[in-house]
Design a protein around this motif. Structure first.
Motif, short mmCIF file in Angstrom:
data_model
loop_
_atom_site.label_atom_id
_atom_site.label_comp_id
_atom_site.label_asym_id
_atom_site.label_seq_id
_atom_site.Cartn_x
_atom_site.Cartn_y
_atom_site.Cartn_z
N PRO A 168 -48.05 49.60 -25.90
CA PRO A 168 -48.92 48.71 -24.42
C PRO A 168 -48.91 50.36 -23.62
O PRO A 168 -48.52 50.92 -23.40
CB PRO A 168 -47.80 47.57 -24.02
N ALA A 169 -50.37 49.82 -23.40
CA ALA A 169 -50.36 50.54 -22.10
C ALA A 169 -49.62 49.98 -20.77
O ALA A 169 -49.11 49.20 -20.13
CB ALA A 169 -52.51 49.49 -21.22
N TRP A 170 -49.51 51.65 -20.21
CA TRP A 170 -48.49 51.88 -19.32
C TRP A 170 -48.78 50.60 -17.62
O TRP A 170 -48.11 50.20 -17.38
CB TRP A 170 -48.56 52.49 -18.73
N ASN A 171 -50.16 51.04 -16.98
CA ASN A 171 -50.68 49.88 -16.72
C ASN A 171 -49.32 50.13 -15.33
O ASN A 171 -49.50 49.36 -14.15
CB ASN A 171 -51.46 48.77 -16.22
N LEU A 172 -49.87 51.71 -14.65
CA LEU A 172 -48.72 52.13 -13.14
C LEU A 172 -50.09 51.62 -11.84
O LEU A 172 -50.66 52.68 -11.87
CB LEU A 172 -47.98 53.18 -13.86
N ASP A 173 -49.25 51.43 -10.85
CA ASP A 173 -49.96 51.66 -9.95
C ASP A 173 -48.75 52.25 -8.72
O ASP A 173 -47.61 51.87 -8.96
CB ASP A 173 -50.35 50.30 -9.24
N ASP A 174 -50.06 52.64 -7.80
CA ASP A 174 -49.00 53.49 -6.85
C ASP A 174 -48.28 54.35 -7.01
O ASP A 174 -48.19 55.26 -7.38
CB ASP A 174 -48.22 52.85 -5.49
N GLU A 175 -46.38 54.21 -5.85
CA GLU A 175 -45.91 55.08 -6.33
C GLU A 175 -45.56 55.61 -8.09
O GLU A 175 -44.99 56.52 -7.77
CB GLU A 175 -44.84 54.98 -5.30
N ARG A 177 -47.04 55.93 -10.78
CA ARG A 177 -47.63 57.13 -11.41
C ARG A 177 -47.47 58.18 -11.34
O ARG A 177 -47.90 59.13 -12.02
CB ARG A 177 -49.51 57.39 -10.78
N PHE A 178 -46.23 57.92 -10.03
CA PHE A 178 -45.44 58.99 -10.52
C PHE A 178 -44.65 59.83 -12.11
O PHE A 178 -44.71 61.13 -12.66
CB PHE A 178 -44.41 59.52 -9.35
N ILE A 179 -44.97 59.12 -12.55
CA ILE A 179 -44.25 58.84 -13.78
C ILE A 179 -45.12 59.45 -15.30
O ILE A 179 -44.57 60.69 -15.56
CB ILE A 179 -43.88 57.06 -14.75
N GLY A 258 -53.97 60.16 -8.84
CA GLY A 258 -55.05 59.76 -7.94
C GLY A 258 -54.85 61.05 -6.93
O GLY A 258 -54.16 61.42 -6.72
N GLY A 259 -55.93 60.27 -5.91
CA GLY A 259 -56.29 60.96 -4.51
C GLY A 259 -55.38 60.38 -3.54
O GLY A 259 -55.90 60.49 -1.63
N GLY A 260 -54.92 59.45 -3.79
CA GLY A 260 -54.29 58.86 -2.62
C GLY A 260 -52.73 59.33 -1.67
O GLY A 260 -52.43 60.01 -2.18
N ASP A 261 -52.88 58.53 -0.62
CA ASP A 261 -51.65 59.27 0.33
C ASP A 261 -50.08 59.31 0.03
O ASP A 261 -49.71 60.08 -0.33
CB ASP A 261 -51.63 59.11 1.56
N GLU A 262 -50.06 57.87 -0.94
CA GLU A 262 -48.99 57.42 -1.59
C GLU A 262 -48.91 58.84 -2.74
O GLU A 262 -47.15 58.99 -2.92
CB GLU A 262 -48.90 56.58 -2.35
#
Length: 317
Positions: A168-175, A177-179, A258-262
């Motif tokens: 399945p897709a991972w669909n990770l968000d915010d922190e 996405r470090f994974i 990504g380029g976000g601050d998180e």
């Protein structure tokens, strides 16, 4: 009839490769050349350090070498890039932590997996071992850019064959996405890591391994108590290479984190510090020096292991 004493035989023995290399590196010309190279290599870093402490008007109007004629120092540049409140300042403190969070697992995971794989390919007999090693060696020539799109598709869509979803897709968000960044850096680092460590592990004395097996030691025991202590210089050398690569990486982190601050690392923010017109040099100098402090500390602290790791597989004798 004459006899040759052990001392005379040892004195008449031809010099080894390591001895010849050591003598050549200890000559006056080699020492002078190394000093010149070190000075030339250090001058840009020294200029960057001096510029980072100069006021903005002097940085934009004169070269760093004029500092000695009119020395003026300020900490305003570092205050702006580390704790500036405006979005155009710097705020590198949070990005600095993001880089640490990205780099440490991205170094430890490849080290662990590569060491285990190198031992298995060198000292465990199983079917297809040579083909696996050849495949890992061949993966080194695959450009990183070719794997970015398939890997990003794997994270966002998963893997399916004939309409059947295998992963399945991972669909990770915010922190989370470090994974993704850890996974990507680990995949890209394993081919070179396994190849380098395999060369060291395979050169360990066979008698030592056989003696351990005779004493009843299992493969985990041999790996933990014999192999790891002996390949510590190689692990340190590869760890430094991997640390520098991940810490200075922009492409992989920007795509998968990504380029976000998180989640964005220092390199992403440094690319934005120069401003839209490239005229914010005072922030770029101090920000760049903040970014190189950690790699310098890591290299200097592990320098002796790094040199030993490089020389261990280069000469014998």
């Amino acid at each position: 009839m004459t006899t040759t004493t052990p001392t005379q035989a040892g004195a008449a023995a031809p010099p080894t490769i390591a001895g010849r290399v050591r003598r050549r590196l200890n000559t006056r010309w080699a020492t002078a050349a190394s000093i010149v190279i070190a000075i030339v290599w250090t001058i840009p870093t020294f200029g960057l350090l001096v510029s980072s402490f100069r006021p903005e008007d002097q940085i934009k109007t004169t070269g760093w070498w004029t500092f000695f004629a009119d020395p003026q120092l300020t900490l305003e540049n570092y205050e702006q890039v580390l704790f500036g409140r405006s979005s155009s300042a710097g705020q590198l403190a949070s990005y600095f932590l993001n880089s640490i969070v990205i780099t440490l697992p991205s170094v430890l995971f490849p080290l662990a997996f590569a060491a285990l794989a190198a031992y298995a390919l060198a000292w465990i007999n199983f079917r297809g071992r040579d083909w696996i090693y050849i495949g890992i060696f061949a993966l080194q020539i695959v450009p990183l850019q070719m794997a970015l799109v398939p890997l990003l598709s794997f994270f966002s869509q998963g893997i399916g064959v004939g309409g059947i979803e295998l992963l399945p897709a991972w669909n990770l968000d915010d922190e989370q996405r470090f994974i993704q960044v850890w996974f990507a850096h680990t995949c890209f680092a394993l081919p070179l890591g396994v190849f380098l460590l395999h060369n060291f592990v395979s050169q360990l004395p066979r008698d030592l391994m056989e003696a351990a097996r005779v004493d009843g030691a299992t493969h985990p025991k041999i790996f933990r108590t014999i192999v790891l202590p002996l390949i510590t210089p190689a692990l340190a050398a590869y760890g430094i290479f991997q640390f520098l690569w991940v810490w200075n990486d922009l492409l992989v982190a920007l795509i998968f984190a990504g380029g976000g601050d998180e989640t964005a690392p220092l390199t992403v923010r440094l690319a934005e510090l120069a401003g839209t017109r490239g005229n914010e040099w005072q922030r770029l100098t101090s920000g760049a020096f903040v970014a190189i402090v950690v790699p310098l500390l890591v290299f200097l602290s592990l320098q002796r292991y790094f040199v030993r790791g490089l020389l261990a597989g280069s000469v014998k004798g």
